[in-house]
Design a protein around this motif. Structure first.
Motif, PDB file in Angstrom:
ATOM      1  N   GLY A  31      81.153 -71.548 -65.985  1.00  0.00           N
ATOM      2  CA  GLY A  31      80.748 -70.166 -66.172  1.00  0.00           C
ATOM      3  C   GLY A  31      80.161 -69.537 -64.928  1.00  0.00           C
ATOM      4  N   LYS A  32      79.825 -70.360 -63.953  1.00  0.00           N
ATOM      5  CA  LYS A  32      79.195 -69.876 -62.730  1.00  0.00           C
ATOM      6  C   LYS A  32      80.191 -69.657 -61.594  1.00  0.00           C
ATOM      7  CE  LYS A  32      74.956 -72.206 -64.040  1.00  0.00           C
ATOM      8  NZ  LYS A  32      75.407 -72.470 -65.384  1.00  0.00           N
ATOM      9  N   THR A  33      81.459 -69.986 -61.816  1.00  0.00           N
ATOM     10  CA  THR A  33      82.453 -69.828 -60.759  1.00  0.00           C
ATOM     11  C   THR A  33      83.163 -68.488 -60.833  1.00  0.00           C
ATOM     12  OG1 THR A  33      84.227 -70.807 -62.049  1.00  0.00           O
ATOM     13  CG2 THR A  33      82.922 -72.312 -60.671  1.00  0.00           C
ATOM     14  N   GLY A  34      83.152 -67.875 -62.002  1.00  0.00           N
ATOM     15  CA  GLY A  34      83.849 -66.611 -62.167  1.00  0.00           C
ATOM     16  C   GLY A  34      85.337 -66.775 -62.393  1.00  0.00           C
ATOM     17  N   LYS A  35      85.807 -68.011 -62.468  1.00  0.00           N
ATOM     18  CA  LYS A  35      87.226 -68.268 -62.687  1.00  0.00           C
ATOM     19  C   LYS A  35      87.374 -69.268 -63.825  1.00  0.00           C
ATOM     20  CE  LYS A  35      88.070 -68.144 -57.722  1.00  0.00           C
ATOM     21  NZ  LYS A  35      88.467 -68.958 -56.589  1.00  0.00           N
ATOM     22  N   SER A  69      70.967 -77.922 -57.171  1.00  0.00           N
ATOM     23  CA  SER A  69      70.997 -77.890 -55.711  1.00  0.00           C
ATOM     24  C   SER A  69      71.102 -76.440 -55.241  1.00  0.00           C
ATOM     25  CB  SER A  69      72.191 -78.686 -55.184  1.00  0.00           C
ATOM     26  OG  SER A  69      72.384 -78.444 -53.806  1.00  0.00           O
ATOM     27  N   GLU A  70      70.053 -75.955 -54.629  1.00  0.00           N
ATOM     28  CA  GLU A  70      70.086 -74.568 -54.128  1.00  0.00           C
ATOM     29  C   GLU A  70      71.269 -74.358 -53.195  1.00  0.00           C
ATOM     30  OE1 GLU A  70      66.432 -72.821 -52.740  1.00  0.00           O
ATOM     31  OE2 GLU A  70      65.277 -74.090 -54.102  1.00  0.00           O
ATOM     32  N   TRP A  71      71.504 -75.307 -52.302  1.00  0.00           N
ATOM     33  CA  TRP A  71      72.592 -75.193 -51.335  1.00  0.00           C
ATOM     34  C   TRP A  71      73.930 -75.030 -52.052  1.00  0.00           C
ATOM     35  CZ3 TRP A  71      73.129 -74.720 -46.138  1.00  0.00           C
ATOM     36  CH2 TRP A  71      74.400 -74.904 -45.626  1.00  0.00           C
ATOM     37  N   GLN A  78      75.918 -68.957 -45.897  1.00  0.00           N
ATOM     38  CA  GLN A  78      77.128 -68.221 -46.268  1.00  0.00           C
ATOM     39  C   GLN A  78      76.971 -67.522 -47.613  1.00  0.00           C
ATOM     40  OE1 GLN A  78      77.111 -71.575 -45.509  1.00  0.00           O
ATOM     41  NE2 GLN A  78      77.746 -71.339 -43.387  1.00  0.00           N
ATOM     42  N   GLY A  79      75.954 -67.898 -48.387  1.00  0.00           N
ATOM     43  CA  GLY A  79      75.782 -67.335 -49.714  1.00  0.00           C
ATOM     44  C   GLY A  79      76.911 -67.722 -50.654  1.00  0.00           C
ATOM     45  N   LYS A  80      77.567 -68.836 -50.355  1.00  0.00           N
ATOM     46  CA  LYS A  80      78.740 -69.272 -51.117  1.00  0.00           C
ATOM     47  C   LYS A  80      78.372 -70.447 -52.018  1.00  0.00           C
ATOM     48  CE  LYS A  80      83.464 -70.845 -50.470  1.00  0.00           C
ATOM     49  NZ  LYS A  80      84.496 -71.231 -49.532  1.00  0.00           N
ATOM     50  N   MET A  81      78.937 -70.441 -53.214  1.00  0.00           N
ATOM     51  CA  MET A  81      78.717 -71.558 -54.122  1.00  0.00           C
ATOM     52  C   MET A  81      79.676 -72.693 -53.783  1.00  0.00           C
ATOM     53  SD  MET A  81      78.068 -69.444 -57.630  1.00  0.00           S
ATOM     54  CE  MET A  81      77.633 -70.861 -58.603  1.00  0.00           C
TER      55      MET A  81
END
Length: 120
Positions: A31-35, A69-71, A78-81
């Motif tokens: 649900g956190k990937t948007g895909k 993991s925050e990173w 990069q603000g990327k998951m």
């Protein structure tokens, strides 16, 4: 979309351990990937290889720990998951990358304890 046949290598015939890890990833991360995600042959092989390398319990804990993991969850420059199953359970055969992979799995396994403690 990957065409799936009913062969030993197909997701329909995946080992129950692979399915358990996949379902855990879906529950914690999809649900956190948007895909929308599906268990492709490539993901099945990644999970199976990781189980062989790290063991089922460590793979499950790494998937759970990644959520804490925050990173990996976007707190990086990069603000990327980086929470895809391919990233969490990456296994490299190149010797200079094996230690890095082992360290990542160990860190994520330790973070899984936060799940029992109610998160952050």
């Amino acid at each position: 979309m990957l065409a799936m046949s009913n062969t030993p290598e197909s997701p329909e015939n995946a080992d129950p351990d692979v399915i358990e890890i996949w379902n855990t990833w879906l529950e914690k991360h999809d649900g956190k990937t948007g895909k929308a995600r599906s268990l492709t042959l490539q993901r099945l092989k990644i999970i199976r290889t990781a189980i062989e390398k790290y063991g089922k319990e460590n793979c499950l804990k790494a998937v759970i720990g990644c959520k804490h993991s925050e990173w990996h969850m976007g707190g990086n420059p990069q603000g990327k998951m980086y929470n895809g199953i391919e990233v969490i359970l990456r296994v490299n055969t190149q010797p200079h990358l094996q230690a890095k992979n082992n360290q990542r799995i160990q860190r994520l396994v330790k973070l899984a304890r936060l799940e029992k403690d109610g998160g952050r």
